[in-house]
Motif scaffolding. Structure first.
Motif, PDB file in Angstrom:
ATOM      1  N   ASP A 191       0.860  -1.172   0.000  1.00  0.00           N
ATOM      2  CA  ASP A 191       0.000   0.000   0.000  1.00  0.00           C
ATOM      3  C   ASP A 191       0.905   1.234   0.000  1.00  0.00           C
ATOM      4  O   ASP A 191       1.770   1.368   0.860  1.00  0.00           O
ATOM      5  N   VAL A 192       0.722   2.129  -0.959  1.00  0.00           N
ATOM      6  CA  VAL A 192       1.640   3.260  -1.104  1.00  0.00           C
ATOM      7  C   VAL A 192       1.621   4.159   0.133  1.00  0.00           C
ATOM      8  O   VAL A 192       2.662   4.650   0.574  1.00  0.00           O
ATOM      9  N   GLY A 193       0.441   4.373   0.714  1.00  0.00           N
ATOM     10  CA  GLY A 193       0.360   5.208   1.909  1.00  0.00           C
ATOM     11  C   GLY A 193       1.111   4.601   3.078  1.00  0.00           C
ATOM     12  O   GLY A 193       1.898   5.269   3.755  1.00  0.00           O
ATOM     13  N   ASN A 194       0.885   3.320   3.318  1.00  0.00           N
ATOM     14  CA  ASN A 194       1.586   2.643   4.412  1.00  0.00           C
ATOM     15  C   ASN A 194       3.095   2.627   4.168  1.00  0.00           C
ATOM     16  O   ASN A 194       3.885   2.782   5.107  1.00  0.00           O
ATOM     17  N   HIS A 195       3.489   2.420   2.925  1.00  0.00           N
ATOM     18  CA  HIS A 195       4.911   2.426   2.593  1.00  0.00           C
ATOM     19  C   HIS A 195       5.540   3.792   2.893  1.00  0.00           C
ATOM     20  O   HIS A 195       6.661   3.872   3.415  1.00  0.00           O
ATOM     21  N   THR A 196       4.817   4.864   2.575  1.00  0.00           N
ATOM     22  CA  THR A 196       5.324   6.211   2.856  1.00  0.00           C
ATOM     23  C   THR A 196       5.588   6.393   4.344  1.00  0.00           C
ATOM     24  O   THR A 196       6.613   6.952   4.750  1.00  0.00           O
ATOM     25  N   LEU A 197       4.690   5.902   5.176  1.00  0.00           N
ATOM     26  CA  LEU A 197       4.875   6.029   6.626  1.00  0.00           C
ATOM     27  C   LEU A 197       6.069   5.209   7.102  1.00  0.00           C
ATOM     28  O   LEU A 197       6.828   5.649   7.978  1.00  0.00           O
ATOM     29  N   LYS A 198       6.248   4.021   6.547  1.00  0.00           N
ATOM     30  CA  LYS A 198       7.405   3.202   6.919  1.00  0.00           C
ATOM     31  C   LYS A 198       8.706   3.901   6.536  1.00  0.00           C
ATOM     32  O   LYS A 198       9.686   3.871   7.292  1.00  0.00           O
ATOM     33  N   ALA A 199       8.718   4.512   5.365  1.00  0.00           N
ATOM     34  CA  ALA A 199       9.922   5.210   4.915  1.00  0.00           C
ATOM     35  C   ALA A 199      10.240   6.391   5.824  1.00  0.00           C
ATOM     36  O   ALA A 199      11.415   6.660   6.134  1.00  0.00           O
ATOM     37  N   LEU A 200       9.215   7.106   6.272  1.00  0.00           N
ATOM     38  CA  LEU A 200       9.437   8.219   7.197  1.00  0.00           C
ATOM     39  C   LEU A 200      10.015   7.728   8.513  1.00  0.00           C
ATOM     40  O   LEU A 200      10.904   8.366   9.092  1.00  0.00           O
ATOM     41  N   ASP A 201       9.540   6.597   9.003  1.00  0.00           N
ATOM     42  CA  ASP A 201      10.095   6.043  10.238  1.00  0.00           C
ATOM     43  C   ASP A 201      11.537   5.590  10.042  1.00  0.00           C
ATOM     44  O   ASP A 201      12.366   5.682  10.969  1.00  0.00           O
ATOM     45  N   GLU A 202      11.858   5.078   8.866  1.00  0.00           N
ATOM     46  CA  GLU A 202      13.243   4.714   8.578  1.00  0.00           C
ATOM     47  C   GLU A 202      14.131   5.955   8.607  1.00  0.00           C
ATOM     48  O   GLU A 202      15.269   5.912   9.086  1.00  0.00           O
ATOM     49  N   ALA A 203      13.627   7.064   8.084  1.00  0.00           N
ATOM     50  CA  ALA A 203      14.393   8.315   8.118  1.00  0.00           C
ATOM     51  C   ALA A 203      14.626   8.773   9.547  1.00  0.00           C
ATOM     52  O   ALA A 203      15.714   9.248   9.895  1.00  0.00           O
ATOM     53  N   ALA A 204      13.608   8.620  10.378  1.00  0.00           N
ATOM     54  CA  ALA A 204      13.763   8.998  11.779  1.00  0.00           C
ATOM     55  C   ALA A 204      14.774   8.100  12.478  1.00  0.00           C
ATOM     56  O   ALA A 204      15.568   8.559  13.313  1.00  0.00           O
ATOM     57  N   ALA A 205      14.784   6.812  12.125  1.00  0.00           N
ATOM     58  CA  ALA A 205      15.696   5.861  12.763  1.00  0.00           C
ATOM     59  C   ALA A 205      17.157   6.193  12.488  1.00  0.00           C
ATOM     60  O   ALA A 205      18.028   5.875  13.302  1.00  0.00           O
ATOM     61  N   CYS A 206      17.430   6.821  11.340  1.00  0.00           N
ATOM     62  CA  CYS A 206      18.824   7.191  11.038  1.00  0.00           C
ATOM     63  C   CYS A 206      19.055   8.684  11.207  1.00  0.00           C
ATOM     64  O   CYS A 206      20.043   9.228  10.704  1.00  0.00           O
ATOM     65  N   SER A 207      18.140   9.354  11.925  1.00  0.00           N
ATOM     66  CA  SER A 207      18.280  10.786  12.236  1.00  0.00           C
ATOM     67  C   SER A 207      18.490  11.620  10.978  1.00  0.00           C
ATOM     68  O   SER A 207      19.321  12.543  10.958  1.00  0.00           O
ATOM     69  N   GLN A 244      20.341   8.952   1.067  1.00  0.00           N
ATOM     70  CA  GLN A 244      19.583   8.649   2.280  1.00  0.00           C
ATOM     71  C   GLN A 244      18.126   8.369   1.947  1.00  0.00           C
ATOM     72  O   GLN A 244      17.527   7.443   2.489  1.00  0.00           O
ATOM     73  N   VAL A 245      17.556   9.171   1.064  1.00  0.00           N
ATOM     74  CA  VAL A 245      16.157   8.974   0.670  1.00  0.00           C
ATOM     75  C   VAL A 245      15.962   7.589   0.064  1.00  0.00           C
ATOM     76  O   VAL A 245      15.056   6.833   0.465  1.00  0.00           O
ATOM     77  N   THR A 246      16.800   7.244  -0.907  1.00  0.00           N
ATOM     78  CA  THR A 246      16.632   5.959  -1.588  1.00  0.00           C
ATOM     79  C   THR A 246      16.904   4.790  -0.642  1.00  0.00           C
ATOM     80  O   THR A 246      16.263   3.737  -0.745  1.00  0.00           O
ATOM     81  N   SER A 247      17.825   4.972   0.290  1.00  0.00           N
ATOM     82  CA  SER A 247      18.111   3.918   1.267  1.00  0.00           C
ATOM     83  C   SER A 247      16.923   3.700   2.191  1.00  0.00           C
ATOM     84  O   SER A 247      16.558   2.557   2.501  1.00  0.00           O
ATOM     85  N   CYS A 248      16.295   4.791   2.650  1.00  0.00           N
ATOM     86  CA  CYS A 248      15.113   4.668   3.511  1.00  0.00           C
ATOM     87  C   CYS A 248      13.956   4.033   2.749  1.00  0.00           C
ATOM     88  O   CYS A 248      13.216   3.206   3.294  1.00  0.00           O
ATOM     89  N   ASP A 249      13.805   4.410   1.489  1.00  0.00           N
ATOM     90  CA  ASP A 249      12.756   3.827   0.650  1.00  0.00           C
ATOM     91  C   ASP A 249      12.990   2.326   0.494  1.00  0.00           C
ATOM     92  O   ASP A 249      12.051   1.523   0.599  1.00  0.00           O
ATOM     93  N   TYR A 250      14.228   1.944   0.267  1.00  0.00           N
ATOM     94  CA  TYR A 250      14.597   0.527   0.131  1.00  0.00           C
ATOM     95  C   TYR A 250      14.278  -0.241   1.409  1.00  0.00           C
ATOM     96  O   TYR A 250      13.673  -1.331   1.365  1.00  0.00           O
ATOM     97  N   ARG A 251      14.668   0.303   2.547  1.00  0.00           N
ATOM     98  CA  ARG A 251      14.423  -0.396   3.814  1.00  0.00           C
ATOM     99  C   ARG A 251      12.933  -0.491   4.120  1.00  0.00           C
ATOM    100  O   ARG A 251      12.479  -1.463   4.728  1.00  0.00           O
ATOM    101  N   ALA A 252      12.170   0.505   3.700  1.00  0.00           N
ATOM    102  CA  ALA A 252      10.724   0.461   3.926  1.00  0.00           C
ATOM    103  C   ALA A 252      10.067  -0.664   3.139  1.00  0.00           C
ATOM    104  O   ALA A 252       9.010  -1.167   3.532  1.00  0.00           O
ATOM    105  N   TYR A 253      10.683  -1.085   2.042  1.00  0.00           N
ATOM    106  CA  TYR A 253      10.182  -2.226   1.281  1.00  0.00           C
ATOM    107  C   TYR A 253      10.589  -3.556   1.906  1.00  0.00           C
ATOM    108  O   TYR A 253      10.215  -4.615   1.413  1.00  0.00           O
ATOM    109  N   GLY A 254      11.376  -3.499   2.972  1.00  0.00           N
ATOM    110  CA  GLY A 254      11.807  -4.724   3.626  1.00  0.00           C
ATOM    111  C   GLY A 254      13.285  -4.995   3.505  1.00  0.00           C
ATOM    112  O   GLY A 254      13.764  -6.046   3.940  1.00  0.00           O
ATOM    113  N   GLY A 255      14.033  -4.042   2.919  1.00  0.00           N
ATOM    114  CA  GLY A 255      15.475  -4.203   2.838  1.00  0.00           C
ATOM    115  C   GLY A 255      16.108  -4.136   4.215  1.00  0.00           C
ATOM    116  O   GLY A 255      15.579  -3.507   5.134  1.00  0.00           O
ATOM    117  N   SER A 256      17.254  -4.776   4.368  1.00  0.00           N
ATOM    118  CA  SER A 256      17.895  -4.869   5.674  1.00  0.00           C
ATOM    119  C   SER A 256      18.349  -3.508   6.171  1.00  0.00           C
ATOM    120  O   SER A 256      18.961  -2.729   5.440  1.00  0.00           O
TER     121      SER A 256
END
Length: 291
Positions: free
Chosen positions: A111-127, A224-236
């Motif tokens: 779900d694109v909306g849920n994915h966006t939220l996951k990516a934002l949390d990934e950004a927060a996790a790496c400050s 950083q953006v692309t890395s957070c997007d990748y991790r939000a899809y389930g990347g390590s």
């Protein structure tokens, strides 16, 4: 009876109903683990009446959104705004993404909306800085109205997304650095996800196109953006995003060319960079195979 320990202090909430909901949601994002209490969600929902946020100018809305986006769990703010109906009022471009499917790694759907939220949390996790978070917030806004017959693929979403990103940047008067990175992300993120070590020419062109040599800070933000997007899809989260590692290698060898690549015409410079990148990728591949 003792008050519930995780209830938000009313003293922290502004008196204006629309802003109260926004402040409430931003404070939720600052909580440890960003846990949403059902009673808190109900409070936020009850506090917002139709039209409340229509009376609040974007200049007053933005500080609350900024606070939540820069908190430890931005998704908590976004979920609270969604539950109260405020997300549709303040970020309609993002609200429209929920329920929209997209193909992810391995041809599964997200779900694109849920994915966006996951990516934002990934950004927060790496400050990550705010520029990165704004880019992640806006990078999918062109996907909300993709033709149904194309779903879950989003053809031409970049063309649809560009005016929306620009409108959001104007509405909230975000710094130019945020707008520029968001537009660059919109145009290049999918291409970065598709780069390959066997195609050095396109990698050299991409580095030039995103101004990796002349604007290294923005390039680092883009990674950083692309890395957070990748991790939000389930990347390590533990390892480096593979495509970012490829681009880092490519950038380093191009920089090492130094003046030797600067004296020729633009096409000659690009050709020299492509050759250097191909050699570096080949050496790296042989090194990995030897281990």
């Amino acid at each position: 009876m003792a008050s519930k320990p995780n209830t938000l202090p009313q003293s922290l909430l502004p008196a204006q109903p629309g802003l109260e909901v926004l402040r409430f949601a931003a404070l939720l994002a600052e909580r440890e683990q960003g846990v949403l209490d059902p009673e808190d969600i109900g409070l936020g929902t009850d506090a917002l009446q139709p039209g409340d946020l229509d009376k609040v100018p974007p200049s007053e809305i933005w500080p609350e959104l900024y606070r939540g986006l820069m908190a430890a769990r931005p998704s908590a703010m976004m979920r609270a705004l969604q539950a109260s109906g405020a997300l549709l009022a303040v970020l309609p471009e993002v609200a429209a993404l929920f329920g929209v499917p997209q193909i992810a790694e391995g041809q599964s759907e997200v779900d694109v909306g849920n994915h966006t939220l996951k990516a934002l949390d990934e950004a927060a996790a790496c400050s990550a800085p705010f520029e990165v978070r704004f880019a992640l917030l806006t990078m999918n806004v062109g996907k909300s109205d993709s033709p149904p017959e194309h779903l879950p693929v989003h053809y031409r979403h970049v063309e649809r997304g560009k005016p929306r990103v620009e409108a959001m940047a104007r509405r909230f008067n975000v710094p130019d650095s945020c707008r520029d990175l968001a537009l660059l992300t919109l145009a290049e993120c999918d291409r970065i996800h598709r780069i390959s070590a066997v195609r050095a020419g396109p990698v050299a062109s991409l580095l030039d196109r995103v101004e990796a040599f002349s604007n290294p800070q923005r390039f680092n933000w883009l990674m950083q953006v692309t890395s957070c997007d990748y991790r939000a899809y389930g990347g390590s989260r533990d390892g480096v995003y593979p495509k970012a590692a490829l681009l880092d290698t490519a950038l380093k060898v191009c920089v090492e060319l130094g003046d030797g690549a600067q004296g020729g015409a633009a096409d000659e410079i690009q050709a020299a960079r492509a050759i250097a990148i191909a050699q570096a990728f080949r050496s790296q591949r042989w090194s990995n195979e030897a281990q």
